[in-house]
Scaffold this motif. Structure first.
Motif, PDB file in Angstrom:
ATOM      1  N   ALA A  56      16.815   2.040  -1.550  1.00  0.00           N
ATOM      2  CA  ALA A  56      15.921   1.686  -0.438  1.00  0.00           C
ATOM      3  C   ALA A  56      14.591   2.441  -0.494  1.00  0.00           C
ATOM      4  CB  ALA A  56      16.630   1.970   0.890  1.00  0.00           C
ATOM      5  N   ILE A  57      14.594   3.615  -1.106  1.00  0.00           N
ATOM      6  CA  ILE A  57      13.339   4.383  -1.203  1.00  0.00           C
ATOM      7  C   ILE A  57      12.390   3.687  -2.177  1.00  0.00           C
ATOM      8  CG2 ILE A  57      12.300   6.606  -1.835  1.00  0.00           C
ATOM      9  CD1 ILE A  57      15.111   7.842  -1.084  1.00  0.00           C
ATOM     10  N   ASP A  58      12.931   3.233  -3.315  1.00  0.00           N
ATOM     11  CA  ASP A  58      12.091   2.535  -4.307  1.00  0.00           C
ATOM     12  C   ASP A  58      11.479   1.274  -3.696  1.00  0.00           C
ATOM     13  OD1 ASP A  58      12.898   4.300  -6.447  1.00  0.00           O
ATOM     14  OD2 ASP A  58      14.802   3.254  -6.423  1.00  0.00           O
ATOM     15  N   LEU A  59      12.322   0.499  -3.004  1.00  0.00           N
ATOM     16  CA  LEU A  59      11.835  -0.750  -2.413  1.00  0.00           C
ATOM     17  C   LEU A  59      10.794  -0.457  -1.330  1.00  0.00           C
ATOM     18  CD1 LEU A  59      15.277  -2.591  -1.996  1.00  0.00           C
ATOM     19  CD2 LEU A  59      13.563  -3.028  -3.757  1.00  0.00           C
ATOM     20  N   GLY A  60      11.098   0.560  -0.515  1.00  0.00           N
ATOM     21  CA  GLY A  60      10.192   0.924   0.577  1.00  0.00           C
ATOM     22  C   GLY A  60       8.853   1.428   0.053  1.00  0.00           C
ATOM     23  N   PHE A  61       8.892   2.203  -1.023  1.00  0.00           N
ATOM     24  CA  PHE A  61       7.666   2.728  -1.624  1.00  0.00           C
ATOM     25  C   PHE A  61       6.800   1.578  -2.145  1.00  0.00           C
ATOM     26  CE2 PHE A  61       5.851   4.484  -5.739  1.00  0.00           C
ATOM     27  CZ  PHE A  61       4.734   5.041  -5.141  1.00  0.00           C
ATOM     28  N   ASP A  62       7.439   0.630  -2.812  1.00  0.00           N
ATOM     29  CA  ASP A  62       6.706  -0.512  -3.360  1.00  0.00           C
ATOM     30  C   ASP A  62       6.045  -1.324  -2.228  1.00  0.00           C
ATOM     31  OD1 ASP A  62       5.944  -2.141  -5.530  1.00  0.00           O
ATOM     32  OD2 ASP A  62       7.526  -3.575  -5.042  1.00  0.00           O
ATOM     33  N   ALA A  63       6.815  -1.597  -1.163  1.00  0.00           N
ATOM     34  CA  ALA A  63       6.264  -2.348  -0.023  1.00  0.00           C
ATOM     35  C   ALA A  63       5.128  -1.556   0.633  1.00  0.00           C
ATOM     36  CB  ALA A  63       7.370  -2.636   0.986  1.00  0.00           C
ATOM     37  N   ALA A  64       5.304  -0.235   0.743  1.00  0.00           N
ATOM     38  CA  ALA A  64       4.299   0.620   1.381  1.00  0.00           C
ATOM     39  C   ALA A  64       2.985   0.598   0.598  1.00  0.00           C
ATOM     40  CB  ALA A  64       4.820   2.057   1.480  1.00  0.00           C
ATOM     41  N   LYS A  65       3.087   0.679  -0.735  1.00  0.00           N
ATOM     42  CA  LYS A  65       1.868   0.665  -1.566  1.00  0.00           C
ATOM     43  C   LYS A  65       1.081  -0.618  -1.320  1.00  0.00           C
ATOM     44  CE  LYS A  65       3.613   1.203  -5.612  1.00  0.00           C
ATOM     45  NZ  LYS A  65       3.899   1.205  -7.013  1.00  0.00           N
ATOM     46  N   LYS A  66       1.806  -1.756  -1.264  1.00  0.00           N
ATOM     47  CA  LYS A  66       1.133  -3.054  -1.070  1.00  0.00           C
ATOM     48  C   LYS A  66       0.475  -3.120   0.313  1.00  0.00           C
ATOM     49  CE  LYS A  66       4.277  -5.431  -4.191  1.00  0.00           C
ATOM     50  NZ  LYS A  66       5.573  -6.093  -4.267  1.00  0.00           N
ATOM     51  N   ALA A  67       1.178  -2.655   1.343  1.00  0.00           N
ATOM     52  CA  ALA A  67       0.619  -2.705   2.703  1.00  0.00           C
ATOM     53  C   ALA A  67      -0.605  -1.790   2.812  1.00  0.00           C
ATOM     54  CB  ALA A  67       1.684  -2.303   3.718  1.00  0.00           C
ATOM     55  N   ILE A  68      -0.534  -0.628   2.165  1.00  0.00           N
ATOM     56  CA  ILE A  68      -1.663   0.322   2.202  1.00  0.00           C
ATOM     57  C   ILE A  68      -2.869  -0.290   1.500  1.00  0.00           C
ATOM     58  CG2 ILE A  68      -2.472   2.553   1.303  1.00  0.00           C
ATOM     59  CD1 ILE A  68       0.372   3.641   1.882  1.00  0.00           C
ATOM     60  N   GLU A  69      -2.618  -0.914   0.353  1.00  0.00           N
ATOM     61  CA  GLU A  69      -3.717  -1.523  -0.406  1.00  0.00           C
ATOM     62  C   GLU A  69      -4.421  -2.606   0.432  1.00  0.00           C
ATOM     63  OE1 GLU A  69      -2.531  -2.752  -4.360  1.00  0.00           O
ATOM     64  OE2 GLU A  69      -4.188  -4.190  -4.294  1.00  0.00           O
ATOM     65  N   LYS A  70      -3.615  -3.442   1.097  1.00  0.00           N
ATOM     66  CA  LYS A  70      -4.203  -4.496   1.926  1.00  0.00           C
ATOM     67  C   LYS A  70      -4.970  -3.927   3.106  1.00  0.00           C
ATOM     68  CE  LYS A  70      -3.081  -8.083  -0.285  1.00  0.00           C
ATOM     69  NZ  LYS A  70      -4.103  -8.927  -0.879  1.00  0.00           N
ATOM     70  N   SER A  71      -4.506  -2.792   3.614  1.00  0.00           N
ATOM     71  CA  SER A  71      -5.112  -2.231   4.829  1.00  0.00           C
ATOM     72  C   SER A  71      -6.500  -1.659   4.567  1.00  0.00           C
ATOM     73  CB  SER A  71      -4.226  -1.121   5.399  1.00  0.00           C
ATOM     74  OG  SER A  71      -4.318   0.048   4.606  1.00  0.00           O
ATOM     75  N   GLY A  72      -6.779  -1.312   3.307  1.00  0.00           N
ATOM     76  CA  GLY A  72      -8.071  -0.680   3.002  1.00  0.00           C
ATOM     77  C   GLY A  72      -8.106   0.788   3.420  1.00  0.00           C
ATOM     78  N   ILE A  73      -6.977   1.297   3.868  1.00  0.00           N
ATOM     79  CA  ILE A  73      -6.899   2.708   4.280  1.00  0.00           C
ATOM     80  C   ILE A  73      -6.270   3.481   3.108  1.00  0.00           C
ATOM     81  CG2 ILE A  73      -5.683   4.287   5.874  1.00  0.00           C
ATOM     82  CD1 ILE A  73      -5.855   1.881   7.931  1.00  0.00           C
ATOM     83  N   ALA A  74      -6.833   4.609   2.776  1.00  0.00           N
ATOM     84  CA  ALA A  74      -6.270   5.378   1.651  1.00  0.00           C
ATOM     85  C   ALA A  74      -4.978   6.055   2.096  1.00  0.00           C
ATOM     86  CB  ALA A  74      -7.276   6.422   1.188  1.00  0.00           C
ATOM     87  N   ALA A  75      -4.067   6.228   1.130  1.00  0.00           N
ATOM     88  CA  ALA A  75      -2.769   6.845   1.468  1.00  0.00           C
ATOM     89  C   ALA A  75      -2.960   8.203   2.150  1.00  0.00           C
ATOM     90  CB  ALA A  75      -1.920   6.982   0.210  1.00  0.00           C
ATOM     91  N   ASP A  76      -3.952   8.977   1.689  1.00  0.00           N
ATOM     92  CA  ASP A  76      -4.087  10.308   2.292  1.00  0.00           C
ATOM     93  C   ASP A  76      -4.786  10.292   3.654  1.00  0.00           C
ATOM     94  OD1 ASP A  76      -6.666   9.914   1.484  1.00  0.00           O
ATOM     95  OD2 ASP A  76      -6.681  11.506  -0.031  1.00  0.00           O
ATOM     96  N   GLU A  77      -5.124   9.090   4.126  1.00  0.00           N
ATOM     97  CA  GLU A  77      -5.647   8.971   5.500  1.00  0.00           C
ATOM     98  C   GLU A  77      -4.533   8.643   6.504  1.00  0.00           C
ATOM     99  OE1 GLU A  77     -10.014   7.112   5.473  1.00  0.00           O
ATOM    100  OE2 GLU A  77      -8.596   5.906   4.310  1.00  0.00           O
ATOM    101  N   ILE A  78      -3.312   8.411   5.981  1.00  0.00           N
ATOM    102  CA  ILE A  78      -2.177   8.113   6.871  1.00  0.00           C
ATOM    103  C   ILE A  78      -1.833   9.380   7.667  1.00  0.00           C
ATOM    104  CG2 ILE A  78       0.283   7.446   6.925  1.00  0.00           C
ATOM    105  CD1 ILE A  78      -1.152   5.112   5.762  1.00  0.00           C
ATOM    106  N   ASP A  79      -1.653   9.212   8.979  1.00  0.00           N
ATOM    107  CA  ASP A  79      -1.365  10.363   9.857  1.00  0.00           C
ATOM    108  C   ASP A  79       0.101  10.504  10.205  1.00  0.00           C
ATOM    109  OD1 ASP A  79      -4.046   9.049  11.697  1.00  0.00           O
ATOM    110  OD2 ASP A  79      -4.150  10.847  10.436  1.00  0.00           O
ATOM    111  N   LEU A  80       0.857   9.422  10.017  1.00  0.00           N
ATOM    112  CA  LEU A  80       2.268   9.424  10.434  1.00  0.00           C
ATOM    113  C   LEU A  80       3.002   8.371   9.615  1.00  0.00           C
ATOM    114  CD1 LEU A  80       4.694   9.890  12.478  1.00  0.00           C
ATOM    115  CD2 LEU A  80       3.616   8.182  13.933  1.00  0.00           C
ATOM    116  N   ILE A  81       4.194   8.705   9.146  1.00  0.00           N
ATOM    117  CA  ILE A  81       5.036   7.717   8.450  1.00  0.00           C
ATOM    118  C   ILE A  81       6.339   7.559   9.221  1.00  0.00           C
ATOM    119  CG2 ILE A  81       6.221   7.101   6.311  1.00  0.00           C
ATOM    120  CD1 ILE A  81       4.227   8.896   4.804  1.00  0.00           C
TER     121      ILE A  81
END
Ligand code: ACO
Length: 336
Positions: A56-81
């Motif tokens: 589930a971590i691998d799948l979640g990471f893959d989905a997260a990368k795609k959502a972050i890319e679409k959002s235009g927000i950089a991963a290190d700008e995320i404040d809460l997971i």
């Protein structure tokens, strides 16, 4: 903190599915069943499952990368997971912490998991809305990921036919144009019905004391009981969510429900009076992916052009607990 409630923008969505397909016919190698029995009762033809070390971590990471890319927000700008899962590979570290590490976020930010079974995405959105509204956090990643294939009892033909693996992710942020993408949201639970779906995670008592009666392993479900409980509450609940928001069913463009059983989806659809084109279903191909089912249905239907953006949708889910929840959301251009 601020006195004014800050509106929320859904900035990006993504999903991930394992490659291996298990069809209903494949399941006949495990027990006495048939494609006809499974499909007519559930709407499921096949499901995806992890194999080997994938989880589930691998799948979640893959989905997260795609959502972050679409959002235009950089991963290190995320404040809460926030991670919603009822099938984590470990009880700790939390999936949210694993995903923080995989994303290469070295900044110390909060990251925690939510256990609300198949309602997890709605619970996550509700928590995110409160944090964004208060001004406490600006950019929030919600990952809903489940790996049911590793937790079902593969000798139980009444339960194991239903589930599949997958992940979906949503990035939300402060809406600078003042428009809140969560028009309405509500979450509920009734623990008195907890016995309907259970997954024991127990160990042994201290060897110096009386031992504890270990529970059977794997997901145990009273399928008929779940069906009756949900069919009774969900259609009315979704209708009330819409009415309480001062809207009518026809004001909303799409229904994106949790994919647990096609007959439950149809009961909600009938209550809202929606034609098939307004209802997103993919249960036929993925089965019930628990918390991941709503974000997979959302992201996949946008990606494949089955739903248009610049629209609204009502999301609804239910699951072990029993938990349930619904949200009316705006789907802006560019989220997927
Ligand atoms: N193939 C063939 N026969 C089967 C199978 C199978 N896979 N599974 C059960 N049967 C048999 C049973 O043994 C029983 O036989 P019997 O009458 O000889 O005893 C008969 O079929 C009827 O069994 P039921 O369990 O009563 O079947 P039902 O019609 O209720 O369908 C189902 C079962 C599909 C699971 C249905 O109850 C359902 O979909 N319920 C909702 C489940 C759900 O939505 N769960 C969500 C979980 S969400 C979460 O949070 C994890």
């Amino acid at each position: 903190m601020t006195d004014k409630l800050i509106p929320l923008k859904i900035a990006g969505v993504g999903y991930s599915l394992p490659e291996t397909v298990i069809t209903n016919d494949d399941l006949t190698k495990l027990y006495d069943t048939s494609d006809e029995w499974i499909y007519t009762r559930t709407g499921i033809k096949e499901r995806r499952v992890v194999s080997g070390e994938e989880n589930a971590i691998d799948l979640g990471f893959d989905a997260a990368k795609k959502a972050i890319e679409k959002s235009g927000i950089a991963a290190d700008e995320i404040d809460l997971i926030l991670a919603a899962s009822s099938a984590p590979p470990d009880l700790y570290p939390a999936i949210a912490c694993h995903i923080q590490a995989r994303l290469g976020i070295s900044k110390a930010i909060p990251a925690f998991d939510i256990t609300a079974a198949c309602s997890g995405l709605i619970y996550g959105l509700s928590i995110a809305k409160a944090y964004i509204a208060s001004g406490m956090y600006k950019n929030i990643l919600i990952v809903a990921t489940d790996n049911n294939s590793r937790l079902v009892d593969w000798t139980d033909r009444g339960t194991s036919i239903l589930f599949g693996d997958g992940a979906g992710a949503v990035v939300v942020t402060q809406a600078e144009d003042g428009i809140d993408d969560i028009i309405a949201i509500d979450i509920k639970a009734d623990g008195n019905y907890g016995h309907l779906i259970e997954l024991a995670f127990d160990g042994k008592n201290c060897p110096l004391v009386e031992q504890y009666q270990e529970k059977p392993k794997g997901i145990r479900m009273n399928g008929r009981g779940v069906y009756t409980f949900v069919a009774k509450i969900l259609p009315h609940y979704v209708e009330e969510l819409i009415t309480n928001a001062g809207m009518k069913a026809e004001d909303i463009d799409y229904l994106i429900p949790h994919q647990a059983n096609i007959r439950i989806i149809q009961a909600v659809q009938e209550r809202l009076g929606y034609p098939d084109e307004k209802v997103v279903t993919n249960i036929k191909y993925y089965g019930n992916t628990s918390a991941a089912s709503i974000p997979i249905a959302l992201a996949e239907s946008v990606e494949k052009g089955k739903i248009k953006l610049g629209t609204t949708a009502v999301l609804c889910g239910f699951g072990a607990g029993m938990t349930w929840g619904g949200a009316i959301v705006r789907l802006r251009e560019g989220i997927c």
